[in-house]
Scaffold this motif. Structure first.
Motif, short mmCIF file in Angstrom:
data_model
loop_
_atom_site.label_atom_id
_atom_site.label_comp_id
_atom_site.label_asym_id
_atom_site.label_seq_id
_atom_site.Cartn_x
_atom_site.Cartn_y
_atom_site.Cartn_z
N MET A 1 1.01 -0.96 -0.28
CA MET A 1 -0.09 -0.33 0.54
C MET A 1 1.09 1.12 0.20
O MET A 1 1.14 1.85 -1.00
N LEU B 1 2.16 1.29 -3.29
CA LEU B 1 1.20 2.42 -4.05
C LEU B 1 1.66 3.83 -3.99
O LEU B 1 0.75 4.54 -5.37
N LYS C 1 1.88 6.45 -7.36
CA LYS C 1 1.31 7.44 -7.57
C LYS C 1 1.82 8.74 -7.67
O LYS C 1 1.39 9.23 -8.61
N GLU D 1 -3.40 5.36 -2.74
CA GLU D 1 -4.05 4.45 -3.32
C GLU D 1 -5.47 4.57 -3.92
O GLU D 1 -5.75 3.97 -5.28
N THR E 1 -6.79 6.66 -9.36
CA THR E 1 -6.13 5.85 -10.51
C THR E 1 -5.14 7.04 -11.55
O THR E 1 -5.06 8.18 -11.13
#
Lengths: 485, 448
Positions: B355, B358, B362, B429, B432
């Motif tokens: 996590m 991520l 991002k 996370e 998108t």
């Protein structure tokens, strides 16, 4: 079935997980290219590795070893363990309350501020104050916030260095002296008289030019209403001090009187006590603080205010004590309290105090023949018994408390207030039925008999809980505060 | 008597109880309240409303707020929009947990106590410390308590705090310090990190502790090892306020020499809740165990030798020690500590790393995309899931525009840091690639 007693770390197996994360849809990043080597973690944190069913069973099993108000009667004095309404829980989980960010543009959270503003107004009325801050996270933080305002007020009036003392009765909650100390004051203890109320002679003796203020709860922790409160407030005011109301026992006087009418200048309220928000095994709470008009400039910032139809945040209070907690306080708890107040209305709140007080007096009356009762005037929402008779036959109050657990009840508050020998402080609250009070009285009567006839049963209690009597001394001496493999 | 659903007394019940008390009216029980301070009329608040009407009213209030469910959020600054696994609410909705009080009777509260013992262990694991308490109100109040501990332990009177610590954290600390009467000095920044040259100048023999946020308010990861050297030279303590999720991949402050690590568990399974309730954590090196504020759960045994848990070292606490207590705090955030424990258990050792990874990826992607469009980043040090970008219009204006496009923009850096047209963006996370691309497109659209 075998009993489950494992720690979650003990059922962990490498390779298990109880959660699925999305795959990354952006380019991957090699940590070593982004962070210097010494900032990248060498050893991973040893968190448990369990599947979702394992996780649910683990925590469900733990829940079965825990006692809440929904399990049964919780007569924990001064904690006001009333029923926690379910609608409050549902409402607090609405996305419009739970999934909003504290820094969103203010026009996108007007509903949240409307709720907070209206709650401020309701609590103002209920406490008889002129303004409320919802920022403190719990009652004790409310106390400290109130005392910081007391200090700011004296500083502004040129008395900061001379008004160094806060008077606190010997029956007070421990948070009172602790928060006074954290605000930089010296604590002076005022003894109670034989009626269990503040000794006015002693108060007059102690009050003076060095008095910053008096902290008091009314009814006090013996469950007794300080009927001389107006005079006490006058004594302190005449000396130039302020009077602080500890709202822990507010449940007893909801709709009957207000701290404002009694002469208090600053008030904190424990929303988890009087306003039914659950305490979650130790928190969260919420401890709003109210003040009379002359103290408004000292309230924490930001203040939530209304300009025409818009709610705004005002930080323009140069004499403010500053901020005491992040954001706007424990908002989710405040949502629950707001829901409760709307459910009850003025008549409901008044009936709360009536029933709470009837229950306390009725239960005390039933128990008086069996336990020493140091104070016999009318109780408010709670009362204090003494286990001194039982102690004399070799059974201390703590054992009586443990024995109560065997009957499916939580125990009363014990050894508090400190001024009562072998104290047992019982608060039934308004949400219990007469049948429950009768059944609980029967249990305490039975235990009183056991103390005389089969003391070992009480001394060896509890018998039916998930563990037997735990060794607290060992816990402190051989300190283990985390799991190690 | 009116009927209220939480109040079970019938008229018959009340009559029987009053009879037992040998009185004829409830009023008699309030006769000790002097008449001049008795309310004679109902409190002037709104009348009670039924549940269905109330539900509608509350929904209307809730619906007036824009939520992270229907807006795409790039706002962080201490409170983050992370995914909350379903299991969490199922566990904390068990009424044995949420309707309990502080576990004063350990034998009837083993579930709570064990869960908090596990929480303490997880906090120690993440922070690299020896002991933790069972939580405090939030990260900022934990910070204030850490400073108190340092002042008490060192008998010194000055705290140095980096300006890269959350502005509200610094504000709370100032209030706390005013209470105890010690001094707080702020440390200036390079651009995005604590200026170590200034730290070396400002630290002295009266400095009880230096407070650093990790990653800091700008999202940047401070060089704790270098800071540790400077604090050690003056025998000052190092207090680190850390985002627990970042600690999944960043070296633990304990390993880097911190004496006290505090922070907020909100990123770990707690709803944003408009800023509260969150959950402060508090962890220390062994030396300071007996100076910890708040509740600590300890392991012990029962009379049959079976393992069990109790609240321990209670002699530090206000209900025993009164004005000599380590803190005034009586309650904690036990239910939220439980929620974060469930979160940490659900993700586990590997999930938590994934996590965090991520989040890094991002944020890294978004930062690079913004740079490729010609925007400049203010971060010089590596960042975790937040960073500061220079735009070319007032952020307030930009955020208004973005709102119409369905985005909640970042935190305006001007009021606290005087950085004109600079915004702090957070990317978790939950965002998108498409969210990020659309956001940048919207931003570009505005400039056109």
């Amino acid at each position: 079935m075998t009993e489950y007693n494992d720690l979650i770390f003990e059922i962990s197996q490498p390779g298990r997980t109880a959660f699925s994360l999305p795959e990354s849809d952006v380019p991957s990043v090699e940590l070593t290219t982004k962070f210097p080597k010494q900032l990248i973690r060498e050893e991973p944190a040893e968190l448990p590795e369990v599947s979702e069913p394992q996780l649910m069973r683990h925590y469900t099993s733990l829940s079965t070893k825990n006692f809440g108000v929904d399990n049964g009667f919780y007569p924990l004095g001064s904690c006001t363990m009333k029923y926690n309404p379910k609608i409050n829980e549902d409402v607090a989980r609405y996305a419009g309350f739970a999934a909003i960010h504290p820094f969103q543009p203010i026009e996108t959270v007007q509903g949240a501020f409307e709720l907070l503003y209206e709650l401020q107004e309701d609590l103002q009325v209920i406490s008889g104050m002129d303004a409320i801050t919802l920022q403190p996270a719990a009652g004790a933080q409310g106390e400290w916030t109130g005392l910081m305002m007391m200090k700011a007020y004296h500083t502004k009036n040129g008395h900061r260095t001379s008004r160094t003392k806060v008077l606190v009765p010997d029956s007070a909650h421990g948070t009172n002296p602790a928060s006074a100390h954290a605000a930089g004051f010296d604590v002076v203890e005022i003894p109670s008289n034989s009626n269990g109320t503040v000794d006015l002679v002693e108060l007059k003796k102690q009050v003076g030019e060095d008095t910053a203020g008096l902290m008091l709860t009314n009814p006090n922790t013996l469950g007794i209403f300080e009927k001389d409160i107006v005079e006490m407030a006058e004594i302190v005011h005449q000396a130039g001090g302020l009077v602080y109301y500890d709202g822990a026992n507010l449940n007893a006087i909801l709709g009957q009187t207000t701290p404002g009418m009694m002469g208090f200048d600053i008030v904190h309220l424990n929303l988890h006590k009087s306003f039914s928000t659950p305490h979650g095994g130790g928190g969260p709470g919420s401890g709003p603080v109210g003040v009379k008009e002359f103290l408004i400039p000292y309230l924490p910032v930001p203040r939530i205010e209304k300009q025409k139809d818009q709610y705004v945040l005002n930080t323009d209070y140069p004499d403010s004590i500053g901020r005491v907690k992040g954001y706007y306080g424990n908002f989710g708890v405040n949502v629950r309290a707001y829901t409760y107040i709307r459910t009850m209305g003025p008549k409901g709140l008044r009936q709360v105090s009536e029933s709470a007080v009837v229950h306390a007096n009725y239960l005390r009356k039933k128990l008086e023949p069996y336990y020493a009762t140091p104070y016999t005037q009318y109780s408010k929402h709670e009362f204090v018994l003494s286990g001194s008779r039982q102690k004399k036959i070799g059974v201390p109050t703590m054992n009586i408390a443990k024995r109560i657990l065997d009957f499916g009840y939580y125990a009363p508050t014990v050894y508090f207030p400190l001024i009562v020998d072998e104290a047992m402080m019982i608060e039934p609250t308004e949400t219990e039925t007469k049948e429950t009070l009768d059944a609980f009285a029967d249990v305490l009567i039975q235990i009183a008999k056991e103390v005389e006839e089969t003391p070992e049963v009480v001394l060896n209690a509890p018998h039916t809980t998930s563990v037997r009597r735990l060794d607290e001394v060992k816990a402190a001496r051989q300190l283990i505060v985390k799991y190690t493999k | 008597m009116d009927k209220f659903r939480y109040l079970p007394d019938t008229e018959q019940d009340q009559k029987e109880m009053l009879d037992a008390l040998k009185i004829s009216s409830v009023d008699e029980l309030f006769s000790d309240i002097p008449a001049e301070i008795r309310l004679t009329e109902d409190l002037p608040i709104s009348q009670a409303i039924d549940e269905s009407t109330l539900t509608k009213k509350m929904r209307r209030l809730a619906d007036r707020n824009a939520t992270a469910h229907d807006q795409t959020l790039f706002l962080g600054a201490g409170t983050y929009d992370h995914y909350i696994p379903s299991v969490i609410d199922h566990v904390i909705s068990r009424s044995e947990f949420y309707t309990a009080y502080t576990p004063y009777q350990a034998e009837a509260s083993q579930g709570e106590l064990q869960a908090l013992f596990e929480f303490q262990t997880m906090v120690c694991e993440l922070t690299g410390m020896d002991a933790a308490n069972s939580s405090l109100y939030d990260g900022f109040t934990s910070l204030g308590e850490a400073a108190n501990l340092a002042v008490g332990a060192t008998k010194r009177s000055k705290i140095l705090i980096s300006k890269a610590v959350h502005p509200q954290g610094r504000q709370v600390l100032q209030t706390v310090a005013n209470g105890h009467g010690y001094q707080v000095e702020e440390l200036d920044l390079t651009t995005d990190s604590t200026d170590l040259t200034l730290l070396e100048e400002q630290i002295d023999n009266e400095t009880a502790a230096v407070i650093i946020q990790y990653p800091n308010f700008f999202g940047s990861v401070e060089d704790l090892a270098a800071i540790r050297e400077l604090t050690a030279a003056k025998k000052a303590l190092l207090i680190v306020m850390a985002n627990p999720l970042a600690l999944a991949l960043l070296e633990s402050p304990g390993k880097l020499g911190a004496d006290i690590v505090v922070g907020d568990m909100q990123p770990m399974g707690l709803a944003m809740n408009f800023g509260g309730p969150h959950c402060g954590y508090f962890a220390v090196k062994k030396k300071y165990i007996r100076k910890i504020p708040g509740r600590i759960v300890g392991q012990t045994t029962d009379t049959e030798g079976k393992r069990g848990f109790v609240l321990t070292l209670q002699a530090r606490e206000q209900h025993i020690r009164r004005e000599k207590a380590t803190s005034y705090m009586s309650s904690n955030q036990a239910l939220n500590a439980l929620a974060s424990s469930v979160f940490m258990s659900a993700l586990g050792k590997e999930g938590i790393k994934k996590m965090a990874q991520l989040n890094i990826e991002k944020a890294d992607y978004m930062a690079k995309q913004l740079e490729s469009k010609g925007y400049s980043l203010k971060n010089e040090a590596p960042f975790f899931n937040e960073f500061v970008v220079q735009l070319n219009r007032p952020i307030k204006e930009i955020n208004q525009y973005l709102l119409q496009k369905g985005f909640i923009g970042g935190y305006d850096m001007e009021p606290d840091y005087g950085m004109e047209n600079a915004v702090l963006l957070a990317v978790t996370e939950q965002r998108t690639k498409e969210d990020i691309d659309r956001f940048i497109e919207a931003l570009e659209g505005m400039h056109r």
